[in-house]
Design an enzyme around this catalytic site. Structure first.
Site, mmCIF file in Angstrom:
data_model
loop_
_atom_site.group_PDB
_atom_site.id
_atom_site.type_symbol
_atom_site.label_atom_id
_atom_site.label_comp_id
_atom_site.label_asym_id
_atom_site.label_seq_id
_atom_site.Cartn_x
_atom_site.Cartn_y
_atom_site.Cartn_z
ATOM 1 N N GLU A 277 -0.208 10.080 -9.266
ATOM 2 C CA GLU A 277 -1.572 9.584 -9.487
ATOM 3 C C GLU A 277 -2.553 10.706 -9.203
ATOM 4 O O GLU A 277 -2.502 11.276 -8.110
ATOM 5 C CB GLU A 277 -1.859 8.404 -8.555
ATOM 6 C CG GLU A 277 -1.181 7.141 -9.023
ATOM 7 C CD GLU A 277 -1.318 5.977 -8.058
ATOM 8 O OE1 GLU A 277 -1.874 6.165 -6.966
ATOM 9 O OE2 GLU A 277 -0.863 4.894 -8.401
ATOM 10 N N ILE B 227 1.029 -11.027 -1.959
ATOM 11 C CA ILE B 227 0.291 -10.731 -3.201
ATOM 12 C C ILE B 227 0.956 -11.461 -4.375
ATOM 13 O O ILE B 227 0.276 -12.083 -5.198
ATOM 14 C CB ILE B 227 0.224 -9.212 -3.473
ATOM 15 C CG1 ILE B 227 -0.488 -8.499 -2.322
ATOM 16 C CG2 ILE B 227 -0.488 -8.926 -4.801
ATOM 17 C CD1 ILE B 227 -0.478 -6.983 -2.398
ATOM 18 N N ASP C 188 -1.663 -0.412 -12.904
ATOM 19 C CA ASP C 188 -2.724 0.035 -11.992
ATOM 20 C C ASP C 188 -2.218 1.205 -11.153
ATOM 21 O O ASP C 188 -2.992 1.802 -10.410
ATOM 22 C CB ASP C 188 -3.173 -1.118 -11.082
ATOM 23 C CG ASP C 188 -4.360 -0.708 -10.218
ATOM 24 O OD1 ASP C 188 -5.307 -0.092 -10.759
ATOM 25 O OD2 ASP C 188 -4.344 -0.964 -8.998
ATOM 26 N N HIS D 1 -5.384 2.923 -9.867
ATOM 27 C CA HIS D 1 -5.020 2.368 -8.551
ATOM 28 C C HIS D 1 -6.269 1.767 -7.862
ATOM 29 O O HIS D 1 -6.684 2.211 -6.794
ATOM 30 C CB HIS D 1 -4.385 3.459 -7.668
ATOM 31 C CG HIS D 1 -3.577 2.898 -6.533
ATOM 32 N ND1 HIS D 1 -2.460 3.503 -6.048
ATOM 33 C CD2 HIS D 1 -3.734 1.776 -5.771
ATOM 34 C CE1 HIS D 1 -1.958 2.803 -5.044
ATOM 35 N NE2 HIS D 1 -2.722 1.741 -4.866
ATOM 36 N N ILE D 2 -6.807 0.749 -8.534
ATOM 37 C CA ILE D 2 -8.048 0.145 -8.025
ATOM 38 C C ILE D 2 -7.820 -1.298 -7.542
ATOM 39 O O ILE D 2 -8.759 -2.078 -7.451
ATOM 40 C CB ILE D 2 -9.168 0.180 -9.096
ATOM 41 C CG1 ILE D 2 -8.664 -0.377 -10.431
ATOM 42 C CG2 ILE D 2 -9.708 1.592 -9.262
ATOM 43 C CD1 ILE D 2 -9.757 -0.603 -11.463
ATOM 44 N N GLY D 3 -6.556 -1.610 -7.253
ATOM 45 C CA GLY D 3 -6.215 -2.981 -6.829
ATOM 46 C C GLY D 3 -7.053 -3.467 -5.662
ATOM 47 O O GLY D 3 -7.440 -4.630 -5.597
ATOM 48 N N ILE E 217 1.472 -3.513 -10.420
ATOM 49 C CA ILE E 217 0.404 -3.386 -9.413
ATOM 50 C C ILE E 217 1.003 -2.976 -8.072
ATOM 51 O O ILE E 217 0.380 -3.141 -7.036
ATOM 52 C CB ILE E 217 -0.413 -4.697 -9.270
ATOM 53 C CG1 ILE E 217 0.498 -5.897 -8.951
ATOM 54 C CG2 ILE E 217 -1.222 -4.976 -10.517
ATOM 55 C CD1 ILE E 217 -0.267 -7.162 -8.555
ATOM 56 N N SER E 218 2.243 -2.469 -8.096
ATOM 57 C CA SER E 218 2.894 -2.113 -6.824
ATOM 58 C C SER E 218 2.762 -0.619 -6.551
ATOM 59 O O SER E 218 1.752 -0.169 -6.002
ATOM 60 C CB SER E 218 4.352 -2.571 -6.845
ATOM 61 O OG SER E 218 5.065 -1.976 -7.909
ATOM 62 N N ARG E 219 3.724 0.148 -6.973
ATOM 63 C CA ARG E 219 3.664 1.612 -6.869
ATOM 64 C C ARG E 219 4.268 2.189 -8.142
ATOM 65 O O ARG E 219 5.241 1.642 -8.684
ATOM 66 C CB ARG E 219 4.466 2.108 -5.659
ATOM 67 C CG ARG E 219 3.821 1.837 -4.320
ATOM 68 C CD ARG E 219 2.562 2.683 -4.103
ATOM 69 N NE ARG E 219 1.928 2.450 -2.817
ATOM 70 C CZ ARG E 219 0.912 1.615 -2.595
ATOM 71 N NH1 ARG E 219 0.392 0.914 -3.586
ATOM 72 N NH2 ARG E 219 0.391 1.508 -1.391
HETATM 73 O O1 LIG Z 1 -1.195 -0.564 -0.546
HETATM 74 C C1 LIG Z 1 -2.274 -1.088 -0.820
HETATM 75 O O2 LIG Z 1 -2.769 -1.977 -0.156
HETATM 76 C C2 LIG Z 1 -3.034 -0.630 -2.001
HETATM 77 O O3 LIG Z 1 -2.215 -0.143 -2.997
HETATM 78 C C3 LIG Z 1 -4.018 0.424 -1.586
HETATM 79 O O4 LIG Z 1 -3.347 1.571 -1.270
#
Ligand SMILES: O=C(O)[C@H](O)CO
Length: 304
Positions: free
Chosen positions: A249, A138, A244, A268-270, A218-220
Site C-alpha cells: 500500500e 466486523i 480497500d 485503506h480507508i476502512g 476489507i482485511s489486509r
Molecule cells: O486494522 C484496522 O483497524 C484498520 O485496518 C486500520 O489499520
C-alpha cells in the site's frame, strides 16, 4: 511521562547530528507509551532497545500484523488495539464497496450526467448471496447490514462456528470455505492477516468462485494473491473486485490491477471516519492509562 506520536519511526534517527541524538536519548529515557495511527512504523529491536522505559504500544486500529508481537513482548512491552472502535466504519466500507461495484458507481461517475446510458446494467444485491470469510466483530456487522439489504448470508470461520450471530442474522455456516466460494455472488474477506491467511485467496479459490461473482477485501492486501487476482479479472474467472486494502500500500503506479476496469481500489480507508478516529483515540488512551496505572487492560493483544 508519556509521549504519543503518529509519525514514521526512522531507524536512521540514531545517526542524527549530536545535538539531536542527545535529545533523542533524553526523550527515550522518558517514553513510556507509543500511540500508533495508520502510518505503521517499523518497531524493531533497535528501536525497542533505545526505549528502555517503554511499557505499552497502543495500536490505533484492530490489525496488528505490522507488529512483531513476540519481539515486543520479550522487551516486557504490552501491545493493545482498538477492536470496538473500528467495526462499524469498516463494515460500512465493505458495504459501500459491494454496492459501488454492483451498481458500477465509479464507472458511472465519469459519464456525462446528460448522457443516457442505454445499455447500462448493474446488479442488485437484494436477494444475492453474500459469503463472509471471517465472522469476527466486523464480519458480524457486515452480516447485519447485509440482512437489512435482504441478502442471503453464508459465512466461514476458521476456528469457531458462531451460532448466536448465525441465528440473529439468518446466516448459514459453511464448514468448508470452498462451499462458500462456489455459492456466493459476493465474497467479502474480513480475516486477520496471519501466516494461515496469507494468500488465503489464490488461483484455486478464485477459480471456485462464480464467473459472475465479486471479491471484496476489507482485511489486509496480503490475504489475496494479487497475481492470481489480476489473471482472474482479466480472464473473466470472476466478474469484479473491490479492495480497500492491497499489498503493498499504495500499489506501484504501473501495477496491473490499476489498469483494470472491473476493479475498485480505495486507499485503506476502512476506519477513516471522524467517529472511528475519535473512538480509536479514546480506546487507545484508555489502554495506555490502564497499563501505566497497573489496571485491567481493556484490549490487550497477547502474542499467540
Ligand atoms: O486494522 C484496522 O483497524 C484498520 O485496518 C486500520 O489499520
Amino acid at each position: 511521562v508519556r509521549l504519543s506520536f503518529c509519525g514514521k519511526v526512522h531507524p536512521s534517527a540514531s545517526a542524527a547530528p549530536d545535538g539531536r541524538t542527545a535529545r533523542k536519548e533524553r526523550l527515550s529515557e522518558k517514553i513510556k507509551s507509543v500511540l500508533i495511527y495508520e502510518c505503521r512504523p517499523v518497531i524493531d529491536r533497535e528501536l525497542l532497545q533505545s526505549l528502555p522505559h517503554l511499557k505499552v504500544i497502543a495500536n490505533s486500529g484492530v490489525g496488528v500484523d505490522h507488529l512483531d508481537l513476540k519481539l515486543i513482548s520479550s522487551f516486557g512491552v504490552k501491545v493493545t488495539n482498538t477492536p470496538h472502535a473500528v467495526s462499524d466504519s469498516t463494515a460500512d466500507i465493505g458495504m459501500a464497496l459491494m454496492l459501488a461495484s454492483a451498481r458500477r458507481l465509479v464507472e458511472g461517475n465519469f459519464l456525462n450526467s446528460f448522457h443516457f446510458a442505454a445499455d447500462w446494467l448493474g446488479d442488485e444485491v437484494t436477494g444475492a448471496t453474500l459469503g463472509i470469510i471471517g465472522m469476527g466483530s466486523i464480519g458480524y456487522k457486515v452480516a447485519k447490514r447485509a440482512k437489512a439489504f435482504e441478502m442471503k448470508i453464508l459465512y466461514h470461520n476458521r476456528n469457531q462456528r458462531k451460532e448466536e450471530e448465525e441465528q440473529a442474522v439468518g446466516a448459514r455456516y459453511c464448514e468448508k470455505m470452498e462451499d462458500l466460494l462456489q455459492q456466493s455472488d459476493f465474497v467479502i474477506l474480513v480475516v486477520n492477516l496471519t501466516p494461515q491467511t496469507h494468500k488465503l485467496i489464490g488461483k484455486r479459490e478464485l477459480e471456485l468462485m462464480k464467473p459472475t461473482a465479486t471479491l471484496i477485501n476489507i482485511s489486509r492486501g496480503a490475504v489475496v494473491d494479487h497475481d492470481a487476482l489480476v489473471e482472474a479479472l482479466q480472464n473473466g474467472i470472476i466478474k469484479a473486485a473491490a479492495l480497500d486494502v492491497t499489498n503493498p500500500e499504495p500499489l506501484p503506479r504501473d501495477h496491473p490491477l490499476l489498469k483494470l476496469k472491473n476493479i475498485i481500489i480505495t486507499p485503506h480507508i476502512g476506519t477513516a471516519t471522524v467517529q472511528a478516529t475519535r473512538m480509536m483515540t479514546e480506546e487507545a488512551v484508555a489502554n495506555i492509562q490502564a497499563v501505566l496505572n497497573g489496571l485491567p487492560i481493556p484490549s490487550e493483544v497477547i502474542p499467540q
